[in-house]
Write a protein that holds these residues in place. Sequence first.
Motif, short mmCIF file in Angstrom:
data_model
loop_
_atom_site.label_atom_id
_atom_site.label_comp_id
_atom_site.label_asym_id
_atom_site.label_seq_id
_atom_site.Cartn_x
_atom_site.Cartn_y
_atom_site.Cartn_z
N ALA A 96 35.81 35.72 40.70
CA ALA A 96 36.77 34.74 40.08
C ALA A 96 38.19 35.51 40.04
O ALA A 96 39.08 34.84 39.81
N LEU A 97 38.24 36.92 40.44
CA LEU A 97 39.58 37.39 40.29
C LEU A 97 40.05 37.37 41.81
O LEU A 97 41.20 37.98 41.84
N ILE A 98 39.36 37.02 42.95
CA ILE A 98 40.04 36.89 44.19
C ILE A 98 41.25 36.15 44.10
O ILE A 98 40.95 34.94 43.58
N GLY A 99 42.35 36.59 44.67
CA GLY A 99 43.66 35.71 44.77
C GLY A 99 44.45 35.84 43.44
O GLY A 99 45.34 35.18 43.49
N GLU A 100 43.88 36.45 42.42
CA GLU A 100 44.81 36.44 41.27
C GLU A 100 45.87 37.81 41.37
O GLU A 100 45.57 38.50 41.97
N PRO A 101 47.04 37.35 41.06
CA PRO A 101 48.00 38.56 41.30
C PRO A 101 47.86 39.71 40.25
O PRO A 101 47.26 39.64 39.25
N ASP A 102 48.24 40.89 40.75
CA ASP A 102 48.44 42.06 40.01
C ASP A 102 47.22 42.50 39.44
O ASP A 102 46.97 43.11 38.38
N VAL A 103 46.23 42.44 40.39
CA VAL A 103 44.75 42.97 39.80
C VAL A 103 44.76 44.25 40.34
O VAL A 103 45.12 44.55 41.96
N VAL A 104 44.34 45.34 39.68
CA VAL A 104 44.06 46.65 40.20
C VAL A 104 42.76 47.12 39.74
O VAL A 104 42.49 47.00 38.71
N VAL A 105 42.11 47.60 40.87
CA VAL A 105 40.62 48.30 40.43
C VAL A 105 40.74 49.68 40.38
O VAL A 105 41.21 50.34 41.28
N LEU A 106 40.17 50.06 39.12
CA LEU A 106 40.27 51.40 38.78
C LEU A 106 38.72 52.04 38.71
O LEU A 106 38.14 51.61 37.87
N GLY A 107 38.61 53.22 39.54
CA GLY A 107 37.22 53.64 39.48
C GLY A 107 37.36 54.79 38.61
O GLY A 107 38.36 55.63 38.59
N LEU A 108 36.50 54.78 37.49
CA LEU A 108 36.42 56.14 36.57
C LEU A 108 35.77 57.35 37.60
O LEU A 108 34.81 57.17 37.97
N VAL A 109 36.72 58.36 37.27
CA VAL A 109 36.38 59.67 38.00
C VAL A 109 35.12 60.47 37.31
O VAL A 109 35.07 60.57 35.97
N ARG A 110 34.26 60.64 38.17
CA ARG A 110 34.02 60.62 39.76
C ARG A 110 33.26 59.36 40.02
O ARG A 110 33.46 58.77 41.24
N GLY A 111 32.15 59.12 39.31
CA GLY A 111 30.96 58.44 40.03
C GLY A 111 31.54 56.93 39.98
O GLY A 111 30.85 56.28 40.70
N GLY A 112 32.38 56.49 39.36
CA GLY A 112 32.71 55.05 39.53
C GLY A 112 33.43 54.75 40.68
O GLY A 112 33.84 53.52 41.13
N VAL A 113 34.01 55.77 41.37
CA VAL A 113 35.07 55.36 42.56
C VAL A 113 34.26 54.83 43.65
O VAL A 113 34.70 53.94 44.11
N PRO A 114 33.06 55.57 44.00
CA PRO A 114 32.48 54.56 45.36
C PRO A 114 32.19 53.39 44.82
O PRO A 114 31.77 52.49 45.75
N VAL A 115 31.95 53.06 43.63
CA VAL A 115 31.49 51.62 43.38
C VAL A 115 32.83 50.82 43.42
O VAL A 115 32.65 49.72 43.85
N ALA A 116 33.61 51.34 42.96
CA ALA A 116 35.03 50.77 42.52
C ALA A 116 35.72 50.41 44.00
O ALA A 116 36.25 49.30 44.19
N ARG A 117 35.40 51.05 44.88
CA ARG A 117 35.95 51.09 46.37
C ARG A 117 35.14 49.77 47.07
O ARG A 117 36.05 48.99 47.60
N VAL A 118 34.05 49.38 46.70
CA VAL A 118 33.44 48.36 47.32
C VAL A 118 34.16 47.09 46.56
O VAL A 118 34.26 46.05 47.19
N VAL A 119 33.93 47.22 45.31
CA VAL A 119 34.77 46.16 44.61
C VAL A 119 36.19 45.84 44.92
O VAL A 119 36.63 44.79 45.24
N ALA A 120 36.87 46.75 45.22
CA ALA A 120 38.20 46.57 45.60
C ALA A 120 38.42 45.94 46.96
O ALA A 120 39.26 44.87 47.18
N GLU A 121 37.50 46.35 47.94
CA GLU A 121 37.50 45.67 49.30
C GLU A 121 37.00 44.33 49.04
O GLU A 121 37.91 43.35 49.92
N ARG A 122 36.14 44.17 48.45
CA ARG A 122 35.78 42.58 48.37
C ARG A 122 36.85 41.71 47.72
O ARG A 122 37.09 40.56 47.89
#
Length: 210
Positions: free
Chosen positions: A20-46
């Motif tokens: 639902a967030l695809i196309g919404e303006p000013d969305v930033v995906v933040l990975g919690l360091v450190r373990g959250g970053v690899p998960v967040a990377r995939v989310v940000a790409e999608r």
Amino acid sequence: MTTYRDRSEAGRVLADRLTALIGEPDVVVLGLVRGGVPVARVVAERLGAPLDALVVRKLGIPWAPEVAFGALGPAGVRVLNDMVAGQLGPDDIADVQRREQAELERREQLYRAGRPPLDLTGCTAVIVDDGLATGATARAAVQVARQLGARRVVAAVPVGAQEAYEMLADEADQVICAQRPPAFTAVGAYYDDFHEVSDDEVVEALTATA
């Protein structure tokens, strides 16, 4: 209850809950360091959104470090749980804060690599971690994101304890949790590969999506 092959698979499952967030303006995906970053990377790409790392250091009481009396975030942000902090003397608070501030600054310097400080003014901040056990760090991360100017804060995890989910729901604008097992044990129990994420992995993820 389903186990994830690794954090990348968890990210793909989580991203399906955030479309639902695809196309919404000013969305930033933040990975919690450190373990959250690899998960967040995939989310940000999608989502087609920028990825950044959110460094939050829990301030644990000296005789029980797992119990947080507060947390530190970037740009000098500090949040305190006054009820717990009230059990400590000023010297204890100062010692813990000094130690965690040094580690926060080390990580910030390494991960930002010359990029400007994190500024979330007016953004929808999507805070991603690899799981939610007590929820203390994620709760602090939501508070840090608000102090950094986020307009809306969404917390997103692939798996979490029901109690932690409910606590986080009181703090964030929205919480997405793909699985809430009734007999939650530890985050790592829901992954086949739950290796400790290195600084190099975090830097590589941030560089690849820059």
